[in-house]
Design a protein around this motif. Structure first.
Motif, PDB file in Angstrom:
ATOM      1  N   ALA A 284       0.711  -1.321   0.191  1.00 38.31           N
ATOM      2  CA  ALA A 284       0.076  -0.025   0.587  1.00 38.31           C
ATOM      3  C   ALA A 284       0.874   1.475   0.291  1.00 38.31           C
ATOM      4  N   GLY A 285       2.093   1.425   0.930  1.00 38.26           N
ATOM      5  CA  GLY A 285       3.080   2.520   0.765  1.00 38.26           C
ATOM      6  C   GLY A 285       3.288   2.394  -0.316  1.00 38.26           C
ATOM      7  N   CYS A 286       3.362   1.425  -1.188  1.00 39.75           N
ATOM      8  CA  CYS A 286       4.420   1.661  -2.527  1.00 39.75           C
ATOM      9  C   CYS A 286       3.577   2.081  -3.825  1.00 39.75           C
ATOM     10  N   LEU A 287       2.820   1.767  -3.543  1.00 40.07           N
ATOM     11  CA  LEU A 287       1.077   2.120  -4.452  1.00 40.07           C
ATOM     12  C   LEU A 287       1.128   3.828  -4.208  1.00 40.07           C
ATOM     13  N   LEU A 288       1.209   4.052  -3.297  1.00 36.76           N
ATOM     14  CA  LEU A 288       1.170   5.254  -2.394  1.00 36.76           C
ATOM     15  C   LEU A 288       2.256   6.152  -3.371  1.00 36.76           C
ATOM     16  N   MET A 289       2.758   6.201  -3.020  1.00 34.55           N
ATOM     17  CA  MET A 289       4.481   6.402  -3.437  1.00 34.55           C
ATOM     18  C   MET A 289       4.073   7.028  -5.379  1.00 34.55           C
ATOM     19  N   ARG A 290       3.682   5.247  -6.159  1.00 35.35           N
ATOM     20  CA  ARG A 290       3.516   5.616  -6.893  1.00 35.35           C
ATOM     21  C   ARG A 290       2.592   6.635  -7.622  1.00 35.35           C
ATOM     22  N   GLU A 291       2.003   6.384  -7.033  1.00 30.78           N
ATOM     23  CA  GLU A 291       0.714   7.767  -7.250  1.00 30.78           C
ATOM     24  C   GLU A 291       1.619   9.235  -6.839  1.00 30.78           C
ATOM     25  N   ARG A 292       2.159   8.948  -5.819  1.00 29.94           N
ATOM     26  CA  ARG A 292       2.757  10.482  -6.153  1.00 29.94           C
ATOM     27  C   ARG A 292       4.174  11.025  -6.753  1.00 29.94           C
ATOM     28  N   HIS A 293       4.820  10.026  -6.914  1.00 32.40           N
ATOM     29  CA  HIS A 293       5.630  10.556  -7.839  1.00 32.40           C
ATOM     30  C   HIS A 293       5.978   9.724  -8.670  1.00 32.40           C
ATOM     31  N   GLY A 294       5.459   8.780  -9.676  1.00 30.37           N
ATOM     32  CA  GLY A 294       5.119   8.203 -10.823  1.00 30.37           C
ATOM     33  C   GLY A 294       6.421   7.482 -11.257  1.00 30.37           C
ATOM     34  N   LEU A 295       6.932   6.485  -9.955  1.00 31.92           N
ATOM     35  CA  LEU A 295       8.054   6.074  -9.631  1.00 31.92           C
ATOM     36  C   LEU A 295       7.916   4.119  -9.533  1.00 31.92           C
ATOM     37  N   ASP A 296       8.405   3.349 -10.650  1.00 32.93           N
ATOM     38  CA  ASP A 296       7.142   1.794 -10.170  1.00 32.93           C
ATOM     39  C   ASP A 296       8.375   1.418 -10.365  1.00 32.93           C
ATOM     40  N   THR A 297       9.985   1.940  -9.821  1.00 37.24           N
ATOM     41  CA  THR A 297      10.901   0.147  -9.249  1.00 37.24           C
ATOM     42  C   THR A 297      10.937   0.706  -7.800  1.00 37.24           C
ATOM     43  N   VAL A 298      11.189  -0.506  -6.827  1.00 32.55           N
ATOM     44  CA  VAL A 298      10.970  -0.484  -5.369  1.00 32.55           C
ATOM     45  C   VAL A 298      12.503  -1.225  -5.162  1.00 32.55           C
ATOM     46  N   ALA A 299      12.956  -0.578  -4.980  1.00 28.78           N
ATOM     47  CA  ALA A 299      14.336  -1.087  -3.843  1.00 28.78           C
ATOM     48  C   ALA A 299      14.187  -1.662  -1.983  1.00 28.78           C
ATOM     49  N   LEU A 300      13.991  -3.134  -2.310  1.00 29.87           N
ATOM     50  CA  LEU A 300      14.152  -3.422  -0.976  1.00 29.87           C
ATOM     51  C   LEU A 300      15.057  -3.531   0.378  1.00 29.87           C
ATOM     52  N   SER A 301      15.707  -2.875   0.906  1.00 27.56           N
ATOM     53  CA  SER A 301      17.079  -2.868   1.985  1.00 27.56           C
ATOM     54  C   SER A 301      16.242  -3.232   3.387  1.00 27.56           C
ATOM     55  N   GLY A 302      17.906  -2.959   4.083  1.00 28.24           N
ATOM     56  CA  GLY A 302      17.544  -3.042   5.873  1.00 28.24           C
ATOM     57  C   GLY A 302      17.747  -5.165   6.269  1.00 28.24           C
ATOM     58  N   GLY A 303      17.978  -4.636   7.552  1.00 27.98           N
ATOM     59  CA  GLY A 303      17.483  -6.412   8.341  1.00 27.98           C
ATOM     60  C   GLY A 303      16.320  -7.266   7.764  1.00 27.98           C
TER      61      GLY A 303
END
Length: 785
Positions: A705-724
């Motif tokens: 849901a967070g990534c969908l909102l980010m795509r709606e706001r910024h038009g990006l369709d690549t997600v990088a997942l990081s952190g332990g």
């Protein structure tokens, strides 16, 4: 036709390969290596020279890491060619017309050489090791150009015997003959040795006195009797015990003060590994690779291993032998053994003989040692398979110091100091990022010394004199203080670059995937210092390499007791229950009853904000859920509650708890909704295994849901997942599946860890990107100072 060839490759028998290739084609000339890499000049018929160039990269030795090969036409000189530079003239003496020679190495020049990682014993050496007719039969230090110690014995470059810890062992006539024979597999193998001239074993008691008997056989007898033996390996000492002996493994755990963290098991071959856990094709490739990491496998229920080896863990760390000594020891013991780092809890691995005796004397019953010094302390690497791809969790022996290539390059040489936990540092120049071996948690003097000594060694080895020092923003990290002290000592030469922790995580993932961004970065971990002074750890970032914007995060909650809340997950349960006004079942929650004596005080601490810093950490959300489910109220190692919560989860369950997103800039994900859902299902009598799975899928759904909102706001369709947190396979798999179903391209780690072991790479590439924005030009043909 005549050409000069220059390549960046080192320590892998490349000169003998070039010699054999050239002589086989009837070419004249010479080959050598120096601090610049490999150089060669060849002369002969055009067709033969063309074949030479084609085969140079196509048929390179197994350990070759060829970064660049450049060929320059030369005027034919009839075979007896003069040196093409003043520097070369001091090191080259071609053997004469119509002949080909390996010429002496020289120290001059900018060091672009690539020192090889230590590599597991090759099949040819193993055959000799097992052949009674071979003069190296049963010799624990057999090696050749295709295998054996490299990084851990190298003191400087070029990689020649006098600059390794083998310098004190004078070759016998037979070894010298092999070393000088172009047709021999050990031609110019720098660690070459045999029983007559090489290192030897000894078995010592904890006081350092030599024990009677043949060392290897005596050590094996002790292991079979249930004793603990310290074994000197490639990068340090290990502690060994019979893996099936419950009493011996429990004793090792008690003496080492390692209550629950799993031990690795050393097995003789792939068939044995399959008896312990599920081995996919990709896992088999990792287990049998030259790097020989510890590989986490889903363990079989009937695996013949002591329960104390990996208590409460569905996985088992398994590795195959990577030195002749390991092969021989396993053969002599005739059963798998636990092999864990030679240290007490929270200390760096012991690698010097006197230090090992002093620090491990109260743990080991005997010491199986040898007289070849270890120059660089290096732990075993740890990996697992995710979607048929390797994922490194600890990048160390077998991988370090091979660089990560960054195509955009580093305008100025960089030192990146990394984080506090799972620390690595990174030194970078040109297009190479040299990430250190696993240093450990920078929380004591011994580990800090390992950190500082490692930086100095890498600086010498790769001739890096940094002008930029990148560091975490947390002012109390020892790595940050080290960076500040360096810059304070030389302010005119060194520029500091502070890098936010989670931005570094995402940049590390970008570099791991050869990407630049911008991307939607999801950085989920336990702790990271935020730009607002709070503790971050559940972040949605709009991130490129130069900068980032915080697009969203988990709703903050207090951490009552600060660091105590990390060690005692029940405190985070109290914080989540109080912050969201959550209620438990009519009979109350077990987590409250278990901690009744301190519950009110901890809740009051959270309410008043006294020693209760705010955090958006995903790790602390997992802690709260684990404590409420009764998984664990206190931990003995970092992330233990979350690890065991993942182990508890029912793999067949696909349901997901909902979590609301509160709009705003940045938006907030209500982690308390997930905690309430856990409580509701507990009250309804739902099985804990199902609840754990629904919680994991709920976190994945919140990320979606967070990534969908980010795509709606910024038009990006690549997600990088990081952190332990993304070491959690259930969460990672569920998240990637959901995001890909929504049309996202998802980047995950493979070559560097997603945990804090990858932070230093992220810091380095961010510093370089900022340099490029500042207008510094990148040119691969010049040396950046």
């Amino acid at each position: 036709m005549a050409i000069r060839v220059e390549g960046i490759v080192q320590g892998v028998g490349f000169r003998p390969f070039v010699y054999t290739l050239a002589t086989g084609l009837g070419l004249a000339g010479f080959v050598g290596n120096d601090a610049d890499g490999v150089f060669a000049e060849v002369e002969g018929p055009s067709e033969a020279v063309s074949t030479f160039l084609l085969a140079l990269e196509r048929d390179a030795p197994p350990l070759a890491r060829i970064e660049r090969v450049a060929a320059t036409p030369l005027a034919p000189a009839g075979g007896a060619r003069p040196a093409t530079s003043a520097a070369a003239a001091t090191r080259m003496t071609p053997a004469g017309a119509g002949s080909f020679a390996i010429v002496a190495s020289g120290p001059a020049g900018w060091r672009r050489t690539l020192v090889s990682a230590d590599t597991a014993t090759c099949a040819d050496c193993l055959r000799e090791l097992a052949d009674p007719a071979d003069r190296r039969f049963g010799y624990p230090f057999i090696n050749c150009t295709n295998c054996g110690p490299r990084f851990t014995i190298v003191r400087d470059v070029p990689y020649d015997r006098p600059l390794t810890t083998m310098a004190g062992f004078v070759m016998c006539e037979l070894c010298a003959a092999e070393y000088g024979d172009p047709a021999d597999r050990r031609f110019h193998a720098q660690p070459i040795c045999c029983p007559a001239c090489g290192p030897r074993l000894a078995l010592l008691d904890p006081a350092g006195a030599v024990l009677p008997g043949e060392p290897l056989a005596a050590a094996a007898d002790l292991l079979r009797q249930g004793m603990i033996v310290a074994v000197k390996g490639l990068g340090g000492y290990h502690l060994a015990a019979d893996a099936a002996d419950e009493k011996a493994v429990a004793q090792l755990r008690a003496r080492k003060h390692r209550e629950d963290k799993p031990f690795a098991v050393l097995v003789p071959d792939l068939a044995a590994a399959r008896r312990f856990g599920e081995v996919s094709q990709a896992a088999a490739g990792l287990l049998t690779s030259g790097a020989r990491p510890i590989v986490l496998l889903i363990r079989h229920r009937d695996a013949a291993v002591a329960a104390a080896t990996a208590p409460g863990n569905r996985c088992l760390g398994v590795m195959l032998p990577y030195t002749p000594l390991h092969h021989l020891l396993l053969e002599a013991v005739a059963r798998p053994i636990v092999l864990t780092s030679g240290n007490a809890s929270d200390e760096p691995i012991a690698y010097r003989d006197d230090d090992a005796l002093a620090r491990l004397g109260g743990i080991a019953d005997a010491f199986l040692v040898h007289d070849r010094a270890i120059h660089v302390r290096t732990d075993d690497s740890v990996a697992r398979v995710v979607r048929d791809r390797p994922m490194l969790l600890r990048r160390s022996r077998g991988y370090v110091p091979e660089p990560v290539t960054v195509s955009a390059g580093f305008p100025r040489q960089v030192l990146a100091c990394g984080a506090e936990l799972k620390n690595t540092f990174c030194l970078a120049k040109g297009r190479h990022a040299f990430i250190s071996q696993h240093i450990g948690d920078l929380e004591n003097v011994a580990t800090l010394q390992s950190f500082t000594e490692g930086i100095e060694h890498f600086r010498r080895l790769f001739d890096i004199d940094p002008r930029v020092v990148a560091h975490d923003l947390h002012p109390e990290y020892l790595s940050t203080k080290y960076a500040l002290e360096l810059a304070e000592a030389d302010p005119d030469r060194l520029q500091l670059q502070g890098v936010q922790h989670h931005h570094a995580h995402i940049a590390s993932c970008l570099a791991d995937n050869g990407a630049d961004g911008p991307v939607i970065g999801v950085a989920f971990d336990g702790t990271g210092y935020g730009t607002d002074g709070t503790i971050w750890g559940g972040e949605f970032l709009l991130a490129g390499l130069t900068a980032f914007e915080r697009g969203g995060h988990l709703a903050p909650v207090p951490m009552p007791g600060g660091a105590a809340a990390i060690r005692q997950p029940w405190r985070m349960a109290a914080a989540y229950l109080d912050a969201a006004g959550l209620s438990g079942p009519p009979g109350g929650l077990d987590v409250i009853r278990r901690n009744q004596a301190r519950w009110a005080a901890v809740t009051a601490m959270a309410q008043r904000g006294i020693n209760a810093p705010l955090t958006s950490s995903a790790g602390r959300l997992f802690d709260a859920a684990a404590a409420i489910l009764g998984v664990r109220d206190a931990i003995n190692y970092e992330g233990q509650a979350a690890v065991e919560l993942e182990q508890l989860a029912d793999a067949a369950e696909t349901g997901a708890y909902p979590a609301r997103l509160e709009p705003g800039q940045p938006f907030q994900v209500r982690g308390g909704d997930l905690v309430q859902a856990v409580i509701d299902d507990l009250a309804a009598g739902t099985a804990p295994e199902v609840i754990a799975a629904r919680f994991h899928h709920g976190v994945a759904a919140a990320i979606e849901a967070g990534c969908l909102l980010m795509r709606e706001r910024h038009g990006l369709d690549t997600v990088a997942l990081s952190g332990g947190v993304f070491q959690n396979l259930l969460l990672l798999g569920s998240t990637v599946t959901r995001l890909e179903a929504r049309g996202f391209r998802v980047l995950v780690h493979s070559r560097v860890p997603c945990n804090d072991g990858g932070i230093s790479l992220g810091q380095a590439v961010i510093a370089a990107a900022r340099d490029r924005v500042a207008g510094l030009c990148i040119n691969p043909d010049i040396i950046y100072a």
